[in-house]
Design a protein around this motif. Structure first.
Motif, short mmCIF file in Angstrom:
data_model
loop_
_atom_site.label_atom_id
_atom_site.label_comp_id
_atom_site.label_asym_id
_atom_site.label_seq_id
_atom_site.Cartn_x
_atom_site.Cartn_y
_atom_site.Cartn_z
N ALA A 1 0.83 -1.21 0.00
CA ALA A 1 0.00 0.00 0.00
C ALA A 1 0.87 1.25 0.00
O ALA A 1 0.58 2.23 -0.70
CB ALA A 1 -0.92 0.00 1.22
N GLY A 2 1.95 1.22 0.76
CA GLY A 2 2.86 2.37 0.81
C GLY A 2 3.51 2.64 -0.54
O GLY A 2 3.71 3.79 -0.93
N ALA A 3 3.83 1.58 -1.28
CA ALA A 3 4.43 1.75 -2.61
C ALA A 3 3.44 2.42 -3.56
O ALA A 3 3.83 3.28 -4.36
CB ALA A 3 4.87 0.40 -3.17
N VAL A 4 2.19 2.05 -3.46
CA VAL A 4 1.16 2.67 -4.31
C VAL A 4 1.02 4.15 -3.97
O VAL A 4 1.01 5.02 -4.85
CB VAL A 4 -0.19 1.93 -4.16
CG1 VAL A 4 -1.32 2.70 -4.84
CG2 VAL A 4 -0.09 0.53 -4.73
N VAL A 5 0.94 4.46 -2.69
CA VAL A 5 0.80 5.85 -2.25
C VAL A 5 2.05 6.65 -2.63
O VAL A 5 1.95 7.77 -3.14
CB VAL A 5 0.52 5.93 -0.73
CG1 VAL A 5 0.61 7.35 -0.23
CG2 VAL A 5 -0.83 5.34 -0.41
N GLY A 6 3.21 6.06 -2.41
CA GLY A 6 4.46 6.75 -2.75
C GLY A 6 4.57 7.03 -4.23
O GLY A 6 5.01 8.11 -4.65
N GLY A 7 4.18 6.07 -5.07
CA GLY A 7 4.20 6.27 -6.51
C GLY A 7 3.24 7.36 -6.95
O GLY A 7 3.55 8.18 -7.82
N SER A 8 2.08 7.39 -6.32
CA SER A 8 1.09 8.42 -6.65
C SER A 8 1.60 9.81 -6.28
O SER A 8 1.48 10.75 -7.07
CB SER A 8 -0.21 8.12 -5.90
OG SER A 8 -1.15 9.14 -6.08
N ARG A 9 2.19 9.92 -5.11
CA ARG A 9 2.74 11.22 -4.69
C ARG A 9 3.87 11.65 -5.62
O ARG A 9 3.99 12.83 -5.94
CB ARG A 9 3.24 11.14 -3.26
CG ARG A 9 2.14 11.14 -2.24
CD ARG A 9 2.66 11.20 -0.85
NE ARG A 9 1.56 11.13 0.10
CZ ARG A 9 1.69 10.73 1.35
NH1 ARG A 9 2.86 10.37 1.81
NH2 ARG A 9 0.65 10.71 2.14
N GLN A 10 4.70 10.71 -6.01
CA GLN A 10 5.81 11.03 -6.91
C GLN A 10 5.30 11.56 -8.24
O GLN A 10 5.83 12.53 -8.78
CB GLN A 10 6.67 9.79 -7.13
CG GLN A 10 7.84 10.01 -8.06
CD GLN A 10 8.67 8.75 -8.21
OE1 GLN A 10 8.96 8.09 -7.24
NE2 GLN A 10 9.04 8.44 -9.43
N ARG A 11 4.25 10.93 -8.78
CA ARG A 11 3.68 11.40 -10.04
C ARG A 11 3.09 12.80 -9.89
O ARG A 11 3.26 13.64 -10.77
CB ARG A 11 2.62 10.42 -10.55
CG ARG A 11 3.19 9.15 -11.15
CD ARG A 11 2.13 8.29 -11.80
NE ARG A 11 1.12 7.81 -10.87
CZ ARG A 11 1.26 6.75 -10.07
NH1 ARG A 11 2.38 6.06 -10.09
NH2 ARG A 11 0.29 6.37 -9.27
N GLN A 12 2.42 13.06 -8.78
CA GLN A 12 1.87 14.39 -8.53
C GLN A 12 2.98 15.43 -8.44
O GLN A 12 2.86 16.53 -9.02
CB GLN A 12 1.05 14.40 -7.23
CG GLN A 12 -0.26 13.65 -7.32
CD GLN A 12 -0.95 13.53 -5.98
OE1 GLN A 12 -0.36 13.75 -4.93
NE2 GLN A 12 -2.23 13.17 -6.01
N GLU A 13 4.06 15.11 -7.75
CA GLU A 13 5.18 16.04 -7.63
C GLU A 13 5.83 16.29 -8.99
O GLU A 13 6.20 17.42 -9.31
CB GLU A 13 6.22 15.49 -6.65
CG GLU A 13 5.77 15.48 -5.21
CD GLU A 13 6.73 14.74 -4.29
OE1 GLU A 13 7.83 14.35 -4.74
OE2 GLU A 13 6.37 14.54 -3.12
N ARG A 14 5.95 15.25 -9.78
CA ARG A 14 6.57 15.38 -11.10
C ARG A 14 5.72 16.27 -12.01
O ARG A 14 6.24 17.12 -12.72
CB ARG A 14 6.77 14.00 -11.73
CG ARG A 14 7.62 14.04 -12.98
CD ARG A 14 7.99 12.67 -13.46
NE ARG A 14 9.01 12.13 -12.57
CZ ARG A 14 9.21 10.84 -12.35
NH1 ARG A 14 8.46 9.95 -12.94
NH2 ARG A 14 10.16 10.43 -11.54
#
Length: 151
Positions: free
Chosen positions: A110-123
């Protein structure tokens, strides 16, 4: 050599202008078409170099999210186990360890999914900022050289 009229020069410059910017460049100080094209190229290079020196895009979001999730899952499993001391103390250490590892795996995913989503938003946010900064630098450069830039 045939000279372009000011109107056809503006049309030509807006069509052949720097990639990504659909702007019309109007010479305000009587610049020649050759000088105008040189100035456009110079300003494009200046704006591109500024965007190239920007911070690198965010990375490692999934990994960071997984690590945080795994730690949270293991800690949460330990806390939940301690809430039921009378049963938790009777369970052997291998079973406790398996339980903590399973919770850590679940929350790491679950953390990997959330982390990936945040990374895409930041990018995406960084790309918008970089594009706006590059466009502003390009426009400011041309205005400083005596051109009017119309969107």
């Amino acid at each position: 050599m045939k000279r372009l009229s000011p109107i056809s020069l503006c049309v030509a410059l807006s069509v052949f202008s720097v990639q990504g910017w659909a702007e019309t460049v109007v010479p305000m100080k009587g610049q020649s078409s050759q000088q105008t094209q040189t100035d456009i190229t110079d300003c494009h290079n200046i704006a591109a170099s500024q965007s190239a020196s920007a911070a690198p895009p965010p990375s490692g979001g999934r990994l960071k999210g997984a690590a945080v999730g795994a730690a949270a899952g293991a800690a949460g499993a330990q806390v939940r186990g301690r809430q039921h001391d009378e049963f938790y103390d009777r369970v052997d250490d291998d079973t406790k360890q398996d339980y903590r590892q399973n919770r850590a795996k679940e929350t790491a995913a679950a953390g990997a999914v959330v982390g990936g989503s945040r990374q895409r938003q930041e990018r995406r946010a960084q790309q918008k900022t970089t594009a706006a900064t590059t466009s502003t630098a390009y426009t400011s450069c041309l205005q400083g050289k005596g051109y009017q830039v119309n969107p």
